[in-house]
Design an enzyme around this catalytic site. Sequence first.
Site, short mmCIF file in Angstrom:
data_model
loop_
_atom_site.label_atom_id
_atom_site.label_comp_id
_atom_site.label_asym_id
_atom_site.label_seq_id
_atom_site.Cartn_x
_atom_site.Cartn_y
_atom_site.Cartn_z
N TYR A 110 -21.33 -14.95 0.40
CA TYR A 110 -21.24 -13.61 1.35
C TYR A 110 -21.67 -12.49 0.22
CZ TYR A 110 -19.39 -9.23 3.54
OH TYR A 110 -19.24 -7.94 3.97
N ASP A 114 -30.15 -14.63 17.80
CA ASP A 114 -29.59 -15.12 16.42
C ASP A 114 -30.58 -14.38 15.55
OD1 ASP A 114 -28.88 -16.27 14.29
OD2 ASP A 114 -28.94 -18.35 14.92
N VAL A 115 -30.08 -13.54 15.05
CA VAL A 115 -31.02 -12.67 14.10
C VAL A 115 -31.62 -13.60 12.68
CG1 VAL A 115 -30.35 -10.40 14.31
CG2 VAL A 115 -29.34 -12.00 12.46
N THR A 144 -12.19 -3.05 10.95
CA THR A 144 -12.79 -3.78 12.34
C THR A 144 -12.36 -5.29 12.34
OG1 THR A 144 -14.69 -5.21 10.83
CG2 THR A 144 -15.14 -2.95 11.58
N LYS A 203 -25.18 -10.20 0.51
CA LYS A 203 -25.23 -8.82 0.75
C LYS A 203 -25.96 -8.01 -0.45
CE LYS A 203 -22.85 -7.92 4.32
NZ LYS A 203 -23.48 -7.27 5.68
N ASP A 247 -26.94 -9.27 19.64
CA ASP A 247 -25.79 -10.07 18.86
C ASP A 247 -25.72 -11.51 19.44
OD1 ASP A 247 -23.19 -10.87 17.82
OD2 ASP A 247 -22.82 -8.66 17.94
#
Length: 240
Positions: A149, A57-58, A184, A153, A43
């Site tokens: 976003y 950092d992906v 969340t 996705k 993360d």
Amino acid sequence: MSTPGRDHDGSAPVAVVSGAAAGIGLACVRELRSQGWLVAGCDLRVGDAADLDAVVDVADPVAVARFVDRVTRELGPPTGVVSAAGYVEEIPLDAISPAAFRRMLGVHLGGLHHLTRATLPAMVARGGGAIVAVASELAIAGGEDAAHYVTAKGALLGLTRSLAAESASAGVLVNVVAPGPTDTAMLAAGTVWRDPAYLATLPTGALVRPEEIALTAAFLLSGRGALTGQVVSPNAGTVI
């Protein structure tokens, strides 16, 4: 194909989970560990629930490759991946800057791509594995004021289906979990998602819990059910 608590040689299977410090990623770490997996979490901030936690950092392919190398050395070669790293911004289309658009794609779509490139060759060599991408019901239904976003996705669905087609003959299963609104911190207090009037429109009348998403991801990693290239939607009936 690995099953919970057992790899080909009888040892605990290893999973990599991105976005592991909070929310759905953290729930996946906990669920997989409860089922006997060794879990490496990454993360942007250090988590504390996995067997190995790291700041990664992906969106950075080099950082992801180094992380997977470390996981392989310290825990073993991963046979499971949950790509859960992500974030949301609610911004009208004309206010989304090119940098914001690139960053959104880099984290969500790039994150899955980089994790897959770093883990898939070893899975193919071992004859099995499973990859799960965490998308959103908005990837199916669309949504306003979050075009970057929704685009990111939605792109996960295309990448996952292509990976599934390429990897099935090697025993690697690739699927998408597309949650509905989930309880969340990403859904801040005071937003429409927590409004009682909105919740009343959901067939279940409640937000999805991250633990429910984790159960779905763990099932897909188990290799049971012969599922690959599929979108599984624990979404409180938001999209039927």
